[in-house]
Design a protein around this motif. Structure first.
Motif, PDB file in Angstrom:
ATOM      1  N   ARG A  36      82.013  39.706  -4.833  1.00  0.00           N
ATOM      2  CA  ARG A  36      81.465  41.045  -5.073  1.00  0.00           C
ATOM      3  C   ARG A  36      80.399  41.455  -4.062  1.00  0.00           C
ATOM      4  O   ARG A  36      79.991  42.624  -4.028  1.00  0.00           O
ATOM      5  N   CYS A  37      79.968  40.532  -3.219  1.00  0.00           N
ATOM      6  CA  CYS A  37      79.019  40.871  -2.156  1.00  0.00           C
ATOM      7  C   CYS A  37      79.727  41.176  -0.833  1.00  0.00           C
ATOM      8  O   CYS A  37      79.075  41.471   0.167  1.00  0.00           O
ATOM      9  N   PHE A  38      81.038  41.082  -0.832  1.00  0.00           N
ATOM     10  CA  PHE A  38      81.832  41.359   0.372  1.00  0.00           C
ATOM     11  C   PHE A  38      81.317  40.554   1.571  1.00  0.00           C
ATOM     12  O   PHE A  38      81.096  41.093   2.660  1.00  0.00           O
ATOM     13  N   ASP A  39      81.135  39.256   1.373  1.00  0.00           N
ATOM     14  CA  ASP A  39      80.672  38.403   2.467  1.00  0.00           C
ATOM     15  C   ASP A  39      81.701  38.374   3.592  1.00  0.00           C
ATOM     16  O   ASP A  39      82.914  38.455   3.354  1.00  0.00           O
ATOM     17  N   VAL A  40      81.205  38.228   4.828  1.00  0.00           N
ATOM     18  CA  VAL A  40      82.090  38.308   5.990  1.00  0.00           C
ATOM     19  C   VAL A  40      82.019  37.065   6.878  1.00  0.00           C
ATOM     20  O   VAL A  40      82.707  37.002   7.905  1.00  0.00           O
ATOM     21  N   HIS A  41      81.197  36.088   6.494  1.00  0.00           N
ATOM     22  CA  HIS A  41      81.027  34.896   7.327  1.00  0.00           C
ATOM     23  C   HIS A  41      81.908  33.762   6.802  1.00  0.00           C
ATOM     24  O   HIS A  41      81.742  33.308   5.670  1.00  0.00           O
ATOM     25  N   VAL A  42      82.847  33.319   7.641  1.00  0.00           N
ATOM     26  CA  VAL A  42      83.764  32.245   7.261  1.00  0.00           C
ATOM     27  C   VAL A  42      83.158  30.917   7.701  1.00  0.00           C
ATOM     28  O   VAL A  42      83.125  30.598   8.894  1.00  0.00           O
ATOM     29  N   ASP A  43      82.665  30.153   6.738  1.00  0.00           N
ATOM     30  CA  ASP A  43      82.017  28.882   7.068  1.00  0.00           C
ATOM     31  C   ASP A  43      82.390  27.779   6.085  1.00  0.00           C
ATOM     32  O   ASP A  43      81.773  26.716   6.069  1.00  0.00           O
ATOM     33  N   ASN A  44      83.406  28.040   5.259  1.00  0.00           N
ATOM     34  CA  ASN A  44      83.871  27.089   4.245  1.00  0.00           C
ATOM     35  C   ASN A  44      82.822  26.797   3.179  1.00  0.00           C
ATOM     36  O   ASN A  44      82.950  25.829   2.429  1.00  0.00           O
ATOM     37  N   ARG A  45      81.804  27.635   3.118  1.00  0.00           N
ATOM     38  CA  ARG A  45      80.843  27.562   2.019  1.00  0.00           C
ATOM     39  C   ARG A  45      80.736  28.929   1.355  1.00  0.00           C
ATOM     40  O   ARG A  45      81.027  29.087   0.183  1.00  0.00           O
ATOM     41  N   ILE A  46      80.355  29.924   2.144  1.00  0.00           N
ATOM     42  CA  ILE A  46      80.319  31.284   1.605  1.00  0.00           C
ATOM     43  C   ILE A  46      81.747  31.809   1.456  1.00  0.00           C
ATOM     44  O   ILE A  46      82.148  32.281   0.397  1.00  0.00           O
ATOM     45  N   GLN A  65      89.581  36.124   9.304  1.00  0.00           N
ATOM     46  CA  GLN A  65      89.924  35.518  10.588  1.00  0.00           C
ATOM     47  C   GLN A  65      90.936  36.364  11.351  1.00  0.00           C
ATOM     48  O   GLN A  65      90.873  36.472  12.584  1.00  0.00           O
ATOM     49  N   ARG A  66      91.862  36.967  10.639  1.00  0.00           N
ATOM     50  CA  ARG A  66      92.843  37.842  11.292  1.00  0.00           C
ATOM     51  C   ARG A  66      92.167  39.090  11.860  1.00  0.00           C
ATOM     52  O   ARG A  66      92.503  39.542  12.963  1.00  0.00           O
ATOM     53  N   LEU A  67      91.234  39.642  11.107  1.00  0.00           N
ATOM     54  CA  LEU A  67      90.521  40.828  11.584  1.00  0.00           C
ATOM     55  C   LEU A  67      89.691  40.499  12.822  1.00  0.00           C
ATOM     56  O   LEU A  67      89.666  41.270  13.790  1.00  0.00           O
ATOM     57  N   TYR A  68      89.017  39.357  12.810  1.00  0.00           N
ATOM     58  CA  TYR A  68      88.197  38.975  13.960  1.00  0.00           C
ATOM     59  C   TYR A  68      89.068  38.635  15.171  1.00  0.00           C
ATOM     60  O   TYR A  68      88.746  38.997  16.304  1.00  0.00           O
ATOM     61  N   ALA A  69      90.184  37.947  14.928  1.00  0.00           N
ATOM     62  CA  ALA A  69      91.069  37.556  16.030  1.00  0.00           C
ATOM     63  C   ALA A  69      91.691  38.773  16.711  1.00  0.00           C
ATOM     64  O   ALA A  69      92.009  38.734  17.905  1.00  0.00           O
ATOM     65  N   SER A  70      91.849  39.847  15.961  1.00  0.00           N
ATOM     66  CA  SER A  70      92.443  41.061  16.532  1.00  0.00           C
ATOM     67  C   SER A  70      91.493  41.770  17.490  1.00  0.00           C
ATOM     68  O   SER A  70      91.914  42.622  18.278  1.00  0.00           O
ATOM     69  N   GLY A  71      90.204  41.421  17.421  1.00  0.00           N
ATOM     70  CA  GLY A  71      89.214  42.094  18.248  1.00  0.00           C
ATOM     71  C   GLY A  71      88.763  43.424  17.680  1.00  0.00           C
ATOM     72  O   GLY A  71      87.952  44.130  18.284  1.00  0.00           O
ATOM     73  N   LYS A  72      89.270  43.756  16.508  1.00  0.00           N
ATOM     74  CA  LYS A  72      88.947  45.049  15.903  1.00  0.00           C
ATOM     75  C   LYS A  72      87.540  45.062  15.308  1.00  0.00           C
ATOM     76  O   LYS A  72      86.887  46.096  15.257  1.00  0.00           O
ATOM     77  N   TYR A  73      87.101  43.885  14.846  1.00  0.00           N
ATOM     78  CA  TYR A  73      85.786  43.802  14.213  1.00  0.00           C
ATOM     79  C   TYR A  73      85.063  42.530  14.647  1.00  0.00           C
ATOM     80  O   TYR A  73      85.690  41.512  14.961  1.00  0.00           O
ATOM     81  N   GLU A 132      79.210  41.728  12.428  1.00  0.00           N
ATOM     82  CA  GLU A 132      78.239  42.819  12.298  1.00  0.00           C
ATOM     83  C   GLU A 132      78.925  44.166  12.096  1.00  0.00           C
ATOM     84  O   GLU A 132      78.532  44.960  11.222  1.00  0.00           O
ATOM     85  N   SER A 133      79.962  44.433  12.897  1.00  0.00           N
ATOM     86  CA  SER A 133      80.631  45.733  12.776  1.00  0.00           C
ATOM     87  C   SER A 133      81.408  45.833  11.462  1.00  0.00           C
ATOM     88  O   SER A 133      81.549  46.924  10.899  1.00  0.00           O
ATOM     89  N   LEU A 134      81.881  44.694  10.962  1.00  0.00           N
ATOM     90  CA  LEU A 134      82.606  44.716   9.693  1.00  0.00           C
ATOM     91  C   LEU A 134      81.651  45.010   8.539  1.00  0.00           C
ATOM     92  O   LEU A 134      81.988  45.776   7.626  1.00  0.00           O
ATOM     93  N   ILE A 135      80.458  44.419   8.577  1.00  0.00           N
ATOM     94  CA  ILE A 135      79.453  44.725   7.554  1.00  0.00           C
ATOM     95  C   ILE A 135      79.131  46.216   7.566  1.00  0.00           C
ATOM     96  O   ILE A 135      79.073  46.870   6.514  1.00  0.00           O
ATOM     97  N   THR A 136      78.939  46.756   8.764  1.00  0.00           N
ATOM     98  CA  THR A 136      78.638  48.187   8.886  1.00  0.00           C
ATOM     99  C   THR A 136      79.771  49.036   8.325  1.00  0.00           C
ATOM    100  O   THR A 136      79.537  50.012   7.596  1.00  0.00           O
ATOM    101  N   LYS A 137      81.014  48.663   8.639  1.00  0.00           N
ATOM    102  CA  LYS A 137      82.176  49.412   8.165  1.00  0.00           C
ATOM    103  C   LYS A 137      82.273  49.369   6.645  1.00  0.00           C
ATOM    104  O   LYS A 137      82.519  50.398   5.992  1.00  0.00           O
ATOM    105  N   PRO A 174      91.364  49.144   7.836  1.00  0.00           N
ATOM    106  CA  PRO A 174      92.544  49.136   8.705  1.00  0.00           C
ATOM    107  C   PRO A 174      92.608  47.846   9.512  1.00  0.00           C
ATOM    108  O   PRO A 174      91.614  47.405  10.088  1.00  0.00           O
ATOM    109  N   GLY A 175      93.786  47.229   9.531  1.00  0.00           N
ATOM    110  CA  GLY A 175      94.004  46.060  10.366  1.00  0.00           C
ATOM    111  C   GLY A 175      94.885  46.438  11.535  1.00  0.00           C
ATOM    112  O   GLY A 175      94.783  47.538  12.065  1.00  0.00           O
ATOM    113  N   ASN A 176      95.758  45.540  11.933  1.00  0.00           N
ATOM    114  CA  ASN A 176      96.696  45.809  13.016  1.00  0.00           C
ATOM    115  C   ASN A 176      98.119  45.874  12.486  1.00  0.00           C
ATOM    116  O   ASN A 176      98.415  45.417  11.380  1.00  0.00           O
ATOM    117  N   GLU A 177      99.008  46.449  13.274  1.00  0.00           N
ATOM    118  CA  GLU A 177     100.444  46.466  12.983  1.00  0.00           C
ATOM    119  C   GLU A 177     100.750  47.048  11.603  1.00  0.00           C
ATOM    120  O   GLU A 177     101.412  46.432  10.769  1.00  0.00           O
TER     121      GLU A 177
END
Length: 258
Positions: free
Chosen positions: A82-92, A104-112, A115-120, A155-158
């Motif tokens: 419910r906090c919409f966490d965005v850090h992938v660290d196998n804990r959060i 990971q897919r969003l980050y790998a695409s270069g779209k976010y 920081e920009s994902l939190i803002t979005k 929005p993601g890719n494809e």
């Protein structure tokens, strides 16, 4: 059969052979039908007046083949905390969860970036109320906790749009859980979000609680609840809904008799 069997053969023996052949044909047809049914991966469980339907199926929610037309937009529901966490660290956020895989897919695409994902996300949820959680109650990650069922459409890719769906709550030990009351509220809000934000394109959602989201309710019961929730809200269905059970656990969860 008279042209095939010897004329001297007794009538009762001819009848016995005829019945045996019919039984063999019936068994063969039954076997073929059974194998076809067993191999079937998608079942339509509800049809609504506007031509859309709710499907249960085995598969992978990230695969474009889960929808009827893979060339068009599809909306993928991702259960998140419910906090919409965005850090992938196998804990959060674990890299093995749907939440982690989607990030990971969003980050790998270069779209976010993180920081920009939190803002979005904050922009998308700017009109949604939230509570500020103290570090005592949630030692790590983001501290804005949104109501159960809040949906942020990213929005993601494809032709992929991710419906980040607020479901679980972290406690002071960073253990995520969902009460049945929260789950009920969240499902209703998800149905409303599908109606308002899908743009008529199919929604692909997982069976939550199968090792990729944490609930304490039996998964067969969860599946029945989801189907019944859509059935009760059939007037709100404006797109095809695909409820996907992971292929790896299809032996544990039946979808053909819901």
């Amino acid at each position: 059969m008279d042209e095939v069997l010897p004329q001297k053969m007794s009538l009762w023996l001819k009848c016995l052979i005829s019945v045996s052949i019919l039984m063999a044909v019936w068994c063969l047809c039954f076997l073929v039908a059974s194998l076809t049914f067993i191999g079937k991966k998608r079942f339509k469980v509800l049809t609504v007046n506007n031509g859309h339907a709710v499907y249960l199926q085995y598969g992978n929610i990230f695969s474009p083949n889960e929808v009827l037309d893979s060339g068009k937009r599809r909306n993928i529901v991702i259960p998140v905390n419910r906090c919409f966490d965005v850090h992938v660290d196998n804990r959060i956020v674990s890299a093995q969860t749907l939440h982690g895989i989607a990030l990971q897919r969003l980050y790998a695409s270069g779209k976010y970036s993180e920081e920009s994902l939190i803002t979005k996300i904050q922009q998308l949820l700017s009109r949604v109320g939230y509570e500020n959680v103290s570090r005592k109650d949630k030692p790590e990650g983001r501290c804005r906790r949104y109501p159960p069922g809040t949906v942020a459409v990213l929005p993601g890719n494809e032709n992929v749009y991710y419906f980040f769906w607020a479901l679980s709550t972290f406690d002071a030990n960073m253990t995520a859980s969902t009460t049945m009351q929260e789950f009920t509220i969240a499902v209703q809000k998800l149905i409303e979000a599908c109606y308002e934000k899908s743009a008529g394109f199919p929604v692909v959602m997982p069976l939550v609680g199968t090792g990729l989201s944490r609930t304490k309710t039996d998964q067969q019961d969860v599946l029945k609840y989801l189907v019944n929730a859509f059935r009760l809200n059939r007037a709100e269905i404006s797109c095809d809904i695909h409820i996907v059970v992971w292929e790896d656990i299809k032996e544990e969860i039946a979808i053909s008799n819901i």
